[in-house]
Design a protein around this motif. Structure first.
Motif, PDB file in Angstrom:
ATOM      1  N   LEU A  32       0.824  -1.205   0.000  1.00 55.98           N
ATOM      2  CA  LEU A  32       0.000   0.000   0.000  1.00 55.98           C
ATOM      3  C   LEU A  32       0.861   1.260   0.000  1.00 55.98           C
ATOM      4  O   LEU A  32       0.425   2.321  -0.445  1.00 55.98           O
ATOM      5  CB  LEU A  32      -0.939  -0.019   1.211  1.00 55.98           C
ATOM      6  CG  LEU A  32      -1.981   1.072   1.317  1.00 55.98           C
ATOM      7  CD1 LEU A  32      -2.940   1.000   0.126  1.00 55.98           C
ATOM      8  CD2 LEU A  32      -2.729   0.956   2.616  1.00 55.98           C
ATOM      9  N   GLY A  33       2.082   1.138   0.452  1.00 53.88           N
ATOM     10  CA  GLY A  33       2.990   2.276   0.513  1.00 53.88           C
ATOM     11  C   GLY A  33       3.289   2.887  -0.841  1.00 53.88           C
ATOM     12  O   GLY A  33       3.691   4.047  -0.927  1.00 53.88           O
ATOM     13  N   PHE A  34       3.091   2.150  -1.911  1.00 52.71           N
ATOM     14  CA  PHE A  34       3.314   2.712  -3.242  1.00 52.71           C
ATOM     15  C   PHE A  34       2.280   3.775  -3.587  1.00 52.71           C
ATOM     16  O   PHE A  34       2.507   4.581  -4.479  1.00 52.71           O
ATOM     17  CB  PHE A  34       3.312   1.614  -4.309  1.00 52.71           C
ATOM     18  CG  PHE A  34       4.589   0.825  -4.342  1.00 52.71           C
ATOM     19  CD1 PHE A  34       5.748   1.361  -4.873  1.00 52.71           C
ATOM     20  CD2 PHE A  34       4.642  -0.456  -3.825  1.00 52.71           C
ATOM     21  CE1 PHE A  34       6.923   0.653  -4.900  1.00 52.71           C
ATOM     22  CE2 PHE A  34       5.813  -1.180  -3.846  1.00 52.71           C
ATOM     23  CZ  PHE A  34       6.962  -0.630  -4.381  1.00 52.71           C
ATOM     24  N   THR A  35       1.163   3.772  -2.888  1.00 52.40           N
ATOM     25  CA  THR A  35       0.139   4.783  -3.171  1.00 52.40           C
ATOM     26  C   THR A  35       0.280   6.018  -2.304  1.00 52.40           C
ATOM     27  O   THR A  35      -0.105   7.103  -2.721  1.00 52.40           O
ATOM     28  CB  THR A  35      -1.277   4.200  -2.975  1.00 52.40           C
ATOM     29  OG1 THR A  35      -1.439   3.813  -1.611  1.00 52.40           O
ATOM     30  CG2 THR A  35      -1.515   3.024  -3.895  1.00 52.40           C
ATOM     31  N   ASN A  36       0.815   5.860  -1.081  1.00 58.45           N
ATOM     32  CA  ASN A  36       0.882   7.031  -0.200  1.00 58.45           C
ATOM     33  C   ASN A  36       2.241   7.257   0.457  1.00 58.45           C
ATOM     34  O   ASN A  36       2.486   8.328   0.975  1.00 58.45           O
ATOM     35  CB  ASN A  36      -0.200   6.957   0.882  1.00 58.45           C
ATOM     36  CG  ASN A  36      -0.044   5.749   1.769  1.00 58.45           C
ATOM     37  OD1 ASN A  36       1.011   5.153   1.861  1.00 58.45           O
ATOM     38  ND2 ASN A  36      -1.120   5.381   2.426  1.00 58.45           N
ATOM     39  N   GLY A  37       3.105   6.274   0.491  1.00 55.03           N
ATOM     40  CA  GLY A  37       4.437   6.433   1.067  1.00 55.03           C
ATOM     41  C   GLY A  37       4.507   6.281   2.577  1.00 55.03           C
ATOM     42  O   GLY A  37       5.536   5.859   3.103  1.00 55.03           O
TER      43      GLY A  37
END
Length: 138
Positions: A32-37
């Motif tokens: 999920l970090g690829f969408t918000n960091g």
């Protein structure tokens, strides 16, 4: 018949299983970090907090997740440095190879990160410890 009763009383006969939810949450937060960091760091914190109290299976997954994060950060900084150094030098055409190398490294490390997360999830779903949590590749 007595073997059946004896197997029921033997505590070693029962297979110990660990909770798969939190390591799965760590992998999910990483992806999920690829969408918000931000969730990259939340996943890292969860992995560090849970690693000390985890059983051997989950401990291998947490170690694998922590190493995945730090190795990807190191290579991300290398790729980013090449891109940032190559941009101004590309005005005189000398920086184009550095710019291309940086973009290739950033793309490769992103793909590597996703593949490692998917591999970790695959082992987790099967209830197995990650076989080589300290490996650089998969």
């Amino acid at each position: 018949m007595s073997d059946f009763i004896q197997a029921d009383l033997d505590p070693g006969a029962e297979r110990h299983s660990e909770d798969k939810i939190l390591p799965g949450v760590v992998y999910g937060l990483y992806l999920l970090g690829f969408t918000n960091g931000l969730t990259f760091f939340i996943g890292l914190i969860v992995a560090y907090v849970q690693r000390g109290s985890a059983g051997p299976v989950n401990e291998s997954h947490y170690t694998f997740a922590i190493r995945t994060f730090w190795l990807s950060i190191a290579w991300f900084l290398v790729g980013l440095g090449l891109v940032l150094f190559g941009i101004p030098l590309s005005l005189v055409l000398i920086g184009i190879p550095m710019l291309i190398a940086g973009v290739v490294i950033l793309s490769a490390i992103s793909l590597w990160f996703v593949i490692r997360c998917i591999a970790g999830i695959a082992y987790l779903v099967r209830g197995e410890a990650y076989p080589r949590p300290r490996a650089w590749l998969i």
